[in-house]
Design an enzyme around this catalytic site. Structure first.
Site, mmCIF file in Angstrom:
data_model
loop_
_atom_site.group_PDB
_atom_site.id
_atom_site.type_symbol
_atom_site.label_atom_id
_atom_site.label_comp_id
_atom_site.label_asym_id
_atom_site.label_seq_id
_atom_site.Cartn_x
_atom_site.Cartn_y
_atom_site.Cartn_z
ATOM 1 N N ARG A 71 -19.901 1.997 -6.317
ATOM 2 C CA ARG A 71 -19.588 1.801 -7.737
ATOM 3 C C ARG A 71 -18.076 1.897 -7.871
ATOM 4 O O ARG A 71 -17.410 2.562 -7.071
ATOM 5 C CB ARG A 71 -20.260 2.867 -8.596
ATOM 6 C CG ARG A 71 -21.774 2.891 -8.513
ATOM 7 C CD ARG A 71 -22.334 4.020 -9.367
ATOM 8 N NE ARG A 71 -23.802 4.046 -9.358
ATOM 9 C CZ ARG A 71 -24.539 4.741 -8.516
ATOM 10 N NH1 ARG A 71 -23.949 5.491 -7.593
ATOM 11 N NH2 ARG A 71 -25.864 4.708 -8.589
ATOM 12 N N LYS A 106 -23.943 9.119 -9.002
ATOM 13 C CA LYS A 106 -24.526 9.531 -10.273
ATOM 14 C C LYS A 106 -25.377 10.781 -10.101
ATOM 15 O O LYS A 106 -26.096 10.923 -9.110
ATOM 16 C CB LYS A 106 -25.395 8.398 -10.841
ATOM 17 C CG LYS A 106 -24.606 7.255 -11.456
ATOM 18 C CD LYS A 106 -25.543 6.273 -12.129
ATOM 19 C CE LYS A 106 -24.773 5.177 -12.846
ATOM 20 N NZ LYS A 106 -25.688 4.215 -13.517
ATOM 21 N N HIS A 138 -19.071 -4.571 -10.791
ATOM 22 C CA HIS A 138 -20.410 -4.068 -10.472
ATOM 23 C C HIS A 138 -21.264 -5.140 -9.809
ATOM 24 O O HIS A 138 -22.180 -4.827 -9.040
ATOM 25 C CB HIS A 138 -21.098 -3.551 -11.731
ATOM 26 C CG HIS A 138 -22.217 -2.595 -11.442
ATOM 27 N ND1 HIS A 138 -22.007 -1.358 -10.850
ATOM 28 C CD2 HIS A 138 -23.566 -2.691 -11.636
ATOM 29 C CE1 HIS A 138 -23.171 -0.741 -10.702
ATOM 30 N NE2 HIS A 138 -24.123 -1.529 -11.161
ATOM 31 N N ARG A 178 -21.384 -4.851 -6.099
ATOM 32 C CA ARG A 178 -22.366 -3.889 -5.578
ATOM 33 C C ARG A 178 -23.738 -4.552 -5.478
ATOM 34 O O ARG A 178 -24.460 -4.382 -4.486
ATOM 35 C CB ARG A 178 -22.400 -2.675 -6.498
ATOM 36 C CG ARG A 178 -23.434 -1.611 -6.163
ATOM 37 C CD ARG A 178 -23.172 -0.399 -7.050
ATOM 38 N NE ARG A 178 -24.355 0.424 -7.271
ATOM 39 C CZ ARG A 178 -24.722 1.424 -6.474
ATOM 40 N NH1 ARG A 178 -24.023 1.685 -5.387
ATOM 41 N NH2 ARG A 178 -25.783 2.144 -6.761
ATOM 42 N N HIS A 232 -29.787 5.073 -4.928
ATOM 43 C CA HIS A 232 -30.796 4.980 -5.973
ATOM 44 C C HIS A 232 -31.811 6.106 -5.806
ATOM 45 O O HIS A 232 -32.327 6.331 -4.707
ATOM 46 C CB HIS A 232 -31.539 3.638 -5.906
ATOM 47 C CG HIS A 232 -30.716 2.489 -6.402
ATOM 48 N ND1 HIS A 232 -31.025 1.172 -6.103
ATOM 49 C CD2 HIS A 232 -29.611 2.441 -7.183
ATOM 50 C CE1 HIS A 232 -30.132 0.379 -6.679
ATOM 51 N NE2 HIS A 232 -29.268 1.134 -7.333
ATOM 52 N N TYR A 287 -33.792 -6.030 -6.298
ATOM 53 C CA TYR A 287 -33.103 -6.967 -5.423
ATOM 54 C C TYR A 287 -34.086 -7.874 -4.693
ATOM 55 O O TYR A 287 -33.737 -8.981 -4.288
ATOM 56 C CB TYR A 287 -32.217 -6.207 -4.431
ATOM 57 C CG TYR A 287 -31.122 -5.444 -5.136
ATOM 58 C CD1 TYR A 287 -30.040 -6.113 -5.688
ATOM 59 C CD2 TYR A 287 -31.197 -4.067 -5.305
ATOM 60 C CE1 TYR A 287 -29.050 -5.435 -6.360
ATOM 61 C CE2 TYR A 287 -30.210 -3.382 -5.982
ATOM 62 C CZ TYR A 287 -29.144 -4.064 -6.512
ATOM 63 O OH TYR A 287 -28.171 -3.387 -7.198
#
Length: 307
Positions: A161, A184, A252, A255, A278, A287
């Site tokens: 990120r 995150k 982004h 990514r 994730h 994806y």
């Protein structure tokens, strides 16, 4: 402005504090939860015609939940945003029910509106390469051009990120073969660093007139302060205009491109989940849909019976 009872606002504050402490939720996530649940509390207050203390919250019925959701849709809230708000309200009620000892089934069984999930918009492989090759043309200063190339290469080559790339410090240089990234929710992950990224960062460090200290940001602004995300966003905007790329070609998107191109080359979904950081595999599975969509596009263009 609807007045929400002190009991309700204090309880909301306690819940937000607890999820921040227990789940290490990001500040943006906490702010979104607060906005969503405050909106719900304001509606329930007006709907019942009284300040919403804790007692009224416990007697919410199916019709009340439907009324709130209809009200939100009526004021133009999208199905996606309403689903997010409902998720926040349910999370709040789970915590409240456990603390107060009541049955929250009515709220937890409320069904979110259906919406079409937005798929990531990755760049084509040749477009991603062209973007990296063209980024350095946007600045007349050699070291700034080298800096921008280094950041963009980290986003695409390592799936970082933009906030993660800009949080690197002088202590991370020269870049090792793997980086320990805190993403995150303060979740830590190990990210392999490709040779191209190490070369790009070394080139930037040789040219940079502001050698970073071990505890200072690795990437510097022109006057030596920390580099801000907006600077990279602006250079991406200029580059995509030069190349004729769509507005979806953002930092982004690089990514997303990293993940999609890895998957297309036979990468394992679980491994890609780990590389991206994730928490849920379902997030990474988006994806798969992107790759399927690309294959169908190729099929429809190339197969004789599809035309």
């Amino acid at each position: 402005m609807t007045a929400i009872s002190p009991a309700a606002t204090d309880t909301l504050a306690e819940w937000l504090t607890s999820i921040k402490a227990l789940n290490s939720a990001a500040d943006n996530t906490i702010a979104a939860y607060q906005t969503d649940v405050l909106g719900y509390l304001a509606f329930i207050t007006q709907h019942f015609g009284e300040e919403t203390g804790l007692a009224p919250l416990k007697r919410v019925q199916v019709r009340d939940m439907r009324a709130w959701m209809a009200h939100e849709r009526g004021r133009g809230v999208s199905a996606r945003s309403l689903a997010r708000s409902l998720s926040a309200v349910k999370s709040f009620y789970r915590w409240l029910a456990e603390r107060e000892g009541f049955d929250p089934t009515v709220i937890l069984s409320a069904r979110a509106p259906r919406f079409q999930k937005k798929l990531p918009r990755p760049l084509a492989i040749d477009a991603a390469k062209a973007l990296i090759d063209t980024v350095e043309m946007q600045s007349g200063k050699e070291w700034v051009a080298a800096r921008d190339v280094a950041v963009i290469t980290l986003l695409y080559g390592c799936g970082l990120r933009i906030s993660e790339a800009l949080s690197l410090t002088g202590a991370d240089a020269p870049l090792p073969e793997v980086l320990r990234i805190t993403g995150k929710g303060n979740k830590e992950r190990i990210v392999p660093v490709i040779d191209a990224a190490r070369v790009a960062v070394n080139r930037y460090l040789r040219a940079c007139p502001h050698p970073p200290e071990p505890d200072a940001p690795l990437f510097c602004a022109i006057r030596g302060g920390p580099l801000r995300p907006r600077a990279i966003q602006k250079v991406m905007e200029a580059t995509r205009l030069q190349l004729g790329l769509p507005a979806t070609a953002t930092p982004h998107a690089l990514r997303h491109s990293f993940a999609t191109h890895l998957l297309g080359a036979g990468g394992d979904l679980r491994a890609i989940q780990e590389l991206l950081g994730h928490a849920s595999l379902s997030t990474t599975q988006a994806y798969t849909s992107v790759d399927t969509a690309r294959l169908m596009e190729v099929y429809e263009k190339a197969h004789p019976k599809a035309r």
